[in-house]
Design a protein around this motif. Structure first.
Motif, PDB file in Angstrom:
ATOM      1  N   VAL A  29       7.720 -32.562  33.410  1.00  0.00           N
ATOM      2  CA  VAL A  29       7.913 -33.776  32.619  1.00  0.00           C
ATOM      3  C   VAL A  29       6.690 -34.081  31.770  1.00  0.00           C
ATOM      4  N   GLU A  30       5.503 -33.890  32.323  1.00  0.00           N
ATOM      5  CA  GLU A  30       4.284 -34.224  31.592  1.00  0.00           C
ATOM      6  C   GLU A  30       4.150 -33.395  30.328  1.00  0.00           C
ATOM      7  N   GLY A  31       4.383 -32.097  30.442  1.00  0.00           N
ATOM      8  CA  GLY A  31       4.304 -31.240  29.258  1.00  0.00           C
ATOM      9  C   GLY A  31       5.346 -31.622  28.214  1.00  0.00           C
ATOM     10  N   THR A  32       6.560 -31.966  28.675  1.00  0.00           N
ATOM     11  CA  THR A  32       7.612 -32.375  27.741  1.00  0.00           C
ATOM     12  C   THR A  32       7.231 -33.650  27.009  1.00  0.00           C
ATOM     13  N   GLU A  33       6.611 -34.586  27.750  1.00  0.00           N
ATOM     14  CA  GLU A  33       6.201 -35.855  27.134  1.00  0.00           C
ATOM     15  C   GLU A  33       5.145 -35.622  26.064  1.00  0.00           C
ATOM     16  N   VAL A  34       4.221 -34.687  26.312  1.00  0.00           N
ATOM     17  CA  VAL A  34       3.196 -34.370  25.311  1.00  0.00           C
ATOM     18  C   VAL A  34       3.828 -33.813  24.039  1.00  0.00           C
ATOM     19  N   VAL A  35       4.812 -32.916  24.218  1.00  0.00           N
ATOM     20  CA  VAL A  35       5.475 -32.318  23.064  1.00  0.00           C
ATOM     21  C   VAL A  35       6.240 -33.383  22.277  1.00  0.00           C
ATOM     22  N   LEU A  36       6.929 -34.306  22.988  1.00  0.00           N
ATOM     23  CA  LEU A  36       7.662 -35.364  22.307  1.00  0.00           C
ATOM     24  C   LEU A  36       6.735 -36.263  21.500  1.00  0.00           C
ATOM     25  N   ASP A  37       5.554 -36.576  22.064  1.00  0.00           N
ATOM     26  CA  ASP A  37       4.582 -37.405  21.343  1.00  0.00           C
ATOM     27  C   ASP A  37       4.115 -36.717  20.070  1.00  0.00           C
ATOM     28  N   ARG A  38       3.892 -35.404  20.147  1.00  0.00           N
ATOM     29  CA  ARG A  38       3.448 -34.662  18.959  1.00  0.00           C
ATOM     30  C   ARG A  38       4.538 -34.621  17.889  1.00  0.00           C
ATOM     31  N   ILE A  39       5.780 -34.455  18.338  1.00  0.00           N
ATOM     32  CA  ILE A  39       6.884 -34.430  17.372  1.00  0.00           C
ATOM     33  C   ILE A  39       7.019 -35.787  16.689  1.00  0.00           C
ATOM     34  N   ARG A  40       6.892 -36.880  17.458  1.00  0.00           N
ATOM     35  CA  ARG A  40       6.979 -38.225  16.868  1.00  0.00           C
ATOM     36  C   ARG A  40       5.855 -38.448  15.865  1.00  0.00           C
ATOM     37  N   TYR A  41       4.686 -37.880  16.146  1.00  0.00           N
ATOM     38  CA  TYR A  41       3.527 -38.053  15.269  1.00  0.00           C
ATOM     39  C   TYR A  41       3.738 -37.321  13.938  1.00  0.00           C
ATOM     40  N   VAL A  42       4.387 -36.165  13.988  1.00  0.00           N
ATOM     41  CA  VAL A  42       4.588 -35.355  12.783  1.00  0.00           C
ATOM     42  C   VAL A  42       5.729 -35.898  11.931  1.00  0.00           C
ATOM     43  N   LEU A  43       6.813 -36.315  12.567  1.00  0.00           N
ATOM     44  CA  LEU A  43       7.993 -36.765  11.825  1.00  0.00           C
ATOM     45  C   LEU A  43       7.779 -38.142  11.198  1.00  0.00           C
ATOM     46  N   PRO A  44       8.501 -38.462  10.116  1.00  0.00           N
ATOM     47  CA  PRO A  44       8.482 -39.819   9.558  1.00  0.00           C
ATOM     48  C   PRO A  44       8.997 -40.829  10.590  1.00  0.00           C
ATOM     49  N   ARG A  45       8.627 -42.102  10.380  1.00  0.00           N
ATOM     50  CA  ARG A  45       8.928 -43.118  11.379  1.00  0.00           C
ATOM     51  C   ARG A  45      10.439 -43.264  11.602  1.00  0.00           C
ATOM     52  N   LYS A  46      11.264 -43.210  10.520  1.00  0.00           N
ATOM     53  CA  LYS A  46      12.704 -43.429  10.696  1.00  0.00           C
ATOM     54  C   LYS A  46      13.355 -42.309  11.503  1.00  0.00           C
ATOM     55  N   TYR A  47      12.750 -41.099  11.443  1.00  0.00           N
ATOM     56  CA  TYR A  47      13.273 -40.003  12.264  1.00  0.00           C
ATOM     57  C   TYR A  47      12.628 -39.996  13.638  1.00  0.00           C
ATOM     58  N   ALA A  48      11.375 -40.412  13.737  1.00  0.00           N
ATOM     59  CA  ALA A  48      10.673 -40.425  15.025  1.00  0.00           C
ATOM     60  C   ALA A  48      11.329 -41.397  15.999  1.00  0.00           C
ATOM     61  N   LYS A  49      11.949 -42.477  15.456  1.00  0.00           N
ATOM     62  CA  LYS A  49      12.606 -43.454  16.333  1.00  0.00           C
ATOM     63  C   LYS A  49      13.822 -42.860  17.045  1.00  0.00           C
ATOM     64  N   ARG A  50      14.378 -41.810  16.478  1.00  0.00           N
ATOM     65  CA  ARG A  50      15.568 -41.209  17.059  1.00  0.00           C
ATOM     66  C   ARG A  50      15.242 -40.235  18.195  1.00  0.00           C
ATOM     67  N   ILE A  51      13.984 -39.875  18.350  1.00  0.00           N
ATOM     68  CA  ILE A  51      13.591 -38.975  19.439  1.00  0.00           C
ATOM     69  C   ILE A  51      13.742 -39.704  20.775  1.00  0.00           C
ATOM     70  N   SER A  52      14.310 -39.035  21.759  1.00  0.00           N
ATOM     71  CA  SER A  52      14.536 -39.649  23.070  1.00  0.00           C
ATOM     72  C   SER A  52      13.214 -40.101  23.707  1.00  0.00           C
ATOM     73  N   SER A  53      13.249 -41.243  24.364  1.00  0.00           N
ATOM     74  CA  SER A  53      12.060 -41.774  25.067  1.00  0.00           C
ATOM     75  C   SER A  53      12.101 -41.459  26.554  1.00  0.00           C
ATOM     76  N   ASP A  54      13.030 -40.607  26.968  1.00  0.00           N
ATOM     77  CA  ASP A  54      13.162 -40.220  28.379  1.00  0.00           C
ATOM     78  C   ASP A  54      12.783 -38.745  28.520  1.00  0.00           C
ATOM     79  N   PRO A  55      11.510 -38.444  28.821  1.00  0.00           N
ATOM     80  CA  PRO A  55      11.071 -37.044  28.909  1.00  0.00           C
ATOM     81  C   PRO A  55      11.758 -36.273  30.036  1.00  0.00           C
ATOM     82  N   GLU A  56      12.134 -36.958  31.092  1.00  0.00           N
ATOM     83  CA  GLU A  56      12.799 -36.266  32.195  1.00  0.00           C
ATOM     84  C   GLU A  56      14.161 -35.727  31.755  1.00  0.00           C
ATOM     85  N   LEU A  57      14.901 -36.550  30.999  1.00  0.00           N
ATOM     86  CA  LEU A  57      16.209 -36.114  30.506  1.00  0.00           C
ATOM     87  C   LEU A  57      16.057 -34.938  29.551  1.00  0.00           C
ATOM     88  N   VAL A  58      15.053 -35.005  28.669  1.00  0.00           N
ATOM     89  CA  VAL A  58      14.824 -33.924  27.720  1.00  0.00           C
ATOM     90  C   VAL A  58      14.466 -32.642  28.456  1.00  0.00           C
TER      91      VAL A  58
END
Length: 304
Positions: A29-58
């Motif tokens: 889960v920790e590694g997945t959460e790091v990757v999700l944070d990096r993806i949110r940082y790279v993507l524009p805000r309107k697309y970053a909001k659509r990224i799941s906030s549940d790293p366990e599910l991802v």
């Protein structure tokens, strides 16, 4: 034959990794959460909001995708599609587990580097699998071939230069023959008119003469009938005139009698009844005058 061996070998790595991810989700889960944070940082805000906030599910989704796509690849079912799915989920795995540039410990950096190189090699194998057509023509080749075949069929369907010239010659000959036939028919019709016009004129004159004779005979018959019956018609007209004169005089006399009777009634009555009788007498007198005038006009007309 080599594909039946190589595909299960390549897929076994991802099936085992996916199963471990599903069984030990919390460890990843920790590694997945790091990757999700990096993806949110790279993507524009309107697309970053659509990224799941549940790293366990991802994490569970990634593990399930590896097991499912790896199994299909091992069985040879939709190998190109399953290889593309595995390649898509391998990239975040590399970033989460093998980011050797983020650690300062030499032993851990070496282990991460080895894992990074291994995963990149596996990713290359997946890329090769995604374009492997098993000796069959690829989509691009088939599309190009279909376009060439269609162009060839269109060219075959179109008439060649010689055929076009032949068709043009036939059309020209047909028009020429038709023109000659029309001209021939016109000459035949003109000759027929020249040969028969005198007979037609003679027939028309004879018909007109006969019609004139019949009209003259009918005129004589009508004149004789008029001469035979004019005396009877004159007597009947005089009789009708006398009848009309008598009728006019009789109508005027009758109207005057009614007026006189009403006047007499008016003289004998008194009060309201007298007024009413007098009014009625005047009305009848007017009618009598009109009838008398009408009779006089008729008499004048008949005298004339």
């Amino acid at each position: 034959m080599i594909r039946k061996i190589a595909r299960p070998m390549l897929a076994s790595v991802y099936i085992a990794d996916g199963a471990d991810t599903l069984l030990n989700t919390q460890a990843h889960v920790e590694g997945t959460e790091v990757v999700l944070d990096r993806i949110r940082y790279v993507l524009p805000r309107k697309y970053a909001k659509r990224i799941s906030s549940d790293p366990e599910l991802v994490t569970q989704i990634i593990g399930g995708t590896k097991v499912g796509a790896g199994s299909l690849l091992a069985l040879g079912r939709a190998p190109r599609l399953s290889a593309a799915a595995l390649a898509a989920v391998t990239v975040p795995t590399i970033l989460a587990r093998n980011a050797f540039w983020e650690t300062q410990d030499s032993e851990e950096k070496r282990n991460r580097r080895n894992g990074f190189v291994t995963n990149v090699a596996l990713l290359g194998g997946l890329f090769i699998t995604t374009v492997d057509t098993e000796g069959k023509p690829g989509v691009k080749w088939r599309a190009t071939k279909a376009a060439q075949q269609g162009k060839k069929q269109v060219q075959q369907a179109l008439p060649t230069k010689s055929e076009t010239e032949k068709m043009t010659g036939k059309a020209s000959d047909w028009f020429q023959d038709t023109s000659e036939k029309v001209s021939e028919y016109a000459h035949v019709a003109q000759d027929y008119v020249d040969d028969n016009k005198d007979d037609w004129i003679k027939t028309a004159k004879d018909t007109a003469t006969k019609a004139t004779g019949k009209a003259s005979a009918y005129a004589h018959i009508a004149q004789g009938y008029l001469d035979d019956n004019k005396d009877d018609w004159l007597k009947a007209a005089q009789k009708n005139t006398d009848t009309a004169k008598k009728g006019a005089v009789k109508a005027a006399s009758k109207a005057q009698e009614k007026a006189n009777f009403a006047l007499k009634v008016a003289d004998e009555t008194t009060g309201r009844a007298a007024k009413k009788a007098s009014k009625n007498a005047n009305k009848l007198q007017n009618q009598a005058d009109k009838s008398l005038n009408k009779a006089q006009k008729k008499l004048k007309k008949f005298n004339v």
